[in-house]
Design an enzyme around this catalytic site. Structure first.
Site: not given
Length: 166
Positions: A86-87
């Site tokens: 998850i960026h």
């Protein structure tokens, strides 16, 4: 209702192979993520989220396997082996952690819906970066099919993707 029943009531029932939304917002196809590393599938397969708030939750039950020093990205592995990156935002590494607060650390066990990161979307926008968040299956090659469904709106912990084993 006893003391421990309250904790059970907050537990989200999950299904193996399913990825749940880590943030509320709009789900966009991977190809529309405004960064070629993500949009071209260099890191893996997934989708983008246009977030409505700054809370990032666990997309399934599992373990935190990596966190960046700059607090903008986190890697999680589900109990059934799905590895997700998850960026939060694009190029937000440049913010050096400003506007991000980690709520977990590497090695922590997490439950679907548990808050992992709190971020200030306004601060990200003010710094000139897109808030588009990449949700990427980094071990997609282990699956026969990795599929995410675009949606105008999802709430945190709504199903957004499915990984079918070979």
């Amino acid at each position: 209702m006893g003391l421990f029943d309250r904790f059970k009531a907050n537990k989200i029932e999950t299904t193996p192979g399913v990825v749940y939304a880590p943030m509320s917002g709009k789900v966009i196809p991977m190809e529309e993520i405004p960064d070629p590393v993500f949009s071209q599938g260099v890191v893996g397969l997934g989708c983008g989220l246009e977030p409505e708030d700054g809370e990032v939750a666990a997309p399934f039950n599992g373990k935190v396997v990596s966190v960046t020093d700059t607090k903008h990205a986190i890697g999680i592995q589900s109990d059934d082996g799905i590895e997700i990156l998850i960026h939060v935002g694009m190029d937000t590494v440049q913010m050096n952690g400003d506007g991000f607060v980690l709520k977990v650390k590497e090695g922590d066990r997490v439950s679907c819906g548990q808050i992992l990161i709190k971020c200030d979307l306004g601060k990200i926008k003010k710094a000139g970066y897109p808030t588009t968040t990449a949700v990427i299956v980094t071990n997609a090659m282990d699956y026969e099919n990795v599929e995410f469904t675009p949606a105008e709106h999802v709430d945190k912990t709504n199903p957004i993707g499915n990984c079918k084993r070979r």
